[in-house]
Write an enzyme that holds these catalytic residues in place. Sequence first.
Site, PDB file in Angstrom:
ATOM      1  N   LYS A 109     113.754  30.562  -2.877  1.00 17.67           N
ATOM      2  CA  LYS A 109     113.246  31.735  -2.165  1.00 17.67           C
ATOM      3  C   LYS A 109     111.772  31.592  -1.802  1.00 17.67           C
ATOM      4  O   LYS A 109     111.354  32.039  -0.740  1.00 17.67           O
ATOM      5  CB  LYS A 109     113.470  33.005  -2.989  1.00 17.67           C
ATOM      6  CG  LYS A 109     114.920  33.421  -3.032  1.00 17.67           C
ATOM      7  CD  LYS A 109     115.075  34.855  -3.462  1.00 17.67           C
ATOM      8  CE  LYS A 109     116.538  35.277  -3.379  1.00 17.67           C
ATOM      9  NZ  LYS A 109     116.730  36.662  -3.828  1.00 17.67           N
ATOM     10  N   LYS A 195     129.196  29.814   4.879  1.00 15.54           N
ATOM     11  CA  LYS A 195     129.700  30.994   4.183  1.00 15.54           C
ATOM     12  C   LYS A 195     129.644  32.218   5.079  1.00 15.54           C
ATOM     13  O   LYS A 195     128.770  32.301   5.948  1.00 15.54           O
ATOM     14  CB  LYS A 195     128.790  31.283   2.976  1.00 15.54           C
ATOM     15  CG  LYS A 195     129.385  30.913   1.649  1.00 15.54           C
ATOM     16  CD  LYS A 195     128.385  31.034   0.518  1.00 15.54           C
ATOM     17  CE  LYS A 195     127.962  32.446   0.186  1.00 15.54           C
ATOM     18  NZ  LYS A 195     127.168  32.521  -1.056  1.00 15.54           N
ATOM     19  N   LYS A 198     125.463  37.657   6.108  1.00 16.72           N
ATOM     20  CA  LYS A 198     124.755  38.510   7.054  1.00 16.72           C
ATOM     21  C   LYS A 198     123.611  37.774   7.713  1.00 16.72           C
ATOM     22  O   LYS A 198     123.324  37.957   8.892  1.00 16.72           O
ATOM     23  CB  LYS A 198     124.172  39.704   6.296  1.00 16.72           C
ATOM     24  CG  LYS A 198     124.857  40.992   6.587  1.00 16.72           C
ATOM     25  CD  LYS A 198     124.026  42.153   6.106  1.00 16.72           C
ATOM     26  CE  LYS A 198     122.943  42.515   7.094  1.00 16.72           C
ATOM     27  NZ  LYS A 198     122.086  43.596   6.603  1.00 16.72           N
TER      28      LYS A 198
END
Length: 333
Positions: A109, A195, A198
């Site tokens: 991240k 995958k 969103k």
Amino acid sequence: MKRVLSCIQPTGDMHYGNYFGAVKNWVDLQEKYDCIYGVVDYHAMTMPYSPKKLRENTWDLIINLMATGIKPEALFVQSLIPEHVELCWIFNCFASYGQVSRMTQFKDKSAQSEEKGEGFISVGLYDYPVLQAADILIYRADYVPVGKDQEQHLELSRNIAQRFNNQMGKEYFVLPESLYTETPNIRSTADPSRKMSKSAGEKHYINVFAEDAVIRKQVKSAVTDTGDTPAGEMSAGVANLFELLKASGKLDAHQSLMENYKSGSLRYVDLKEAVADALADQSAIFRQRKAELNADKKAVKEMVKSSSENIRKRAQETIREVKDLTGLLNVRF
Ligand code: TRP
């Protein structure tokens, strides 16, 4: 009865990847275990975010979880139980700096953040797994249903519990175990090599509350065979459609499709129609329940307030005991 705990960050829409990959499993676990599920809004502040969106997403997720079958009494919102953060601080003092600095989710991240040129990585992002340990241990959860990507965080939770227990000379915290259930790995219908998610954009996920027409259109345009699948293997796109059919519980009713596939006579339109019907039926039920919940938002807020209040009592008890053990003052004002 064994206790199960899991949490989810409030981030917008729920799609069939989330539902079949996690939420449906949570719903089913409610039959066998004492389950609590948290919407973790403190965790959602660890990356740059919008305060207004955060609050909206938190309520949306609560409604979405209820609409898809989570019992309201099992649900809590993390920020309504500030004891999580209190325990996080105490755990900061029992977590190994070296171990926390090896967390791969933090590395991923923070690298993403660098790439986007945000130029800011918060201490909260670094401390995220310690707060997660507090979420789990504060309720003495036995099992945590999470994906493999969370194994490292769970290991850290166990190490924190162990160090705490050793230092205090008491087997106080339960060492939580991950609970792996075979859950389908749903791919994007537009690009089955990735995958369903969103972040990849609208084409890449099917919202569980989508209208019939939207679902049908998305399934109809699903990629089936790009021609680069080795002979004798099922292409990723076709496999994903079968997976969706199976996850919806409709594979048995459509055995002929698999037979046709095996004999080389499967028509993709038939497979797509079966998948679209299955998802559309499922979504119709979800939309109906969501509309009912949305019609009385006040009742939803009351429900979550009271379930969080009840769940908070367990957290408060843990904090009282932890303060006793650790030498912090424990005065009731
Ligand atoms: N880190 C988890 C995720 O990214 C979310 C989470 C926060 C969680 N606290 C938790 C999961 C406690 C299980 C238990 O999916």
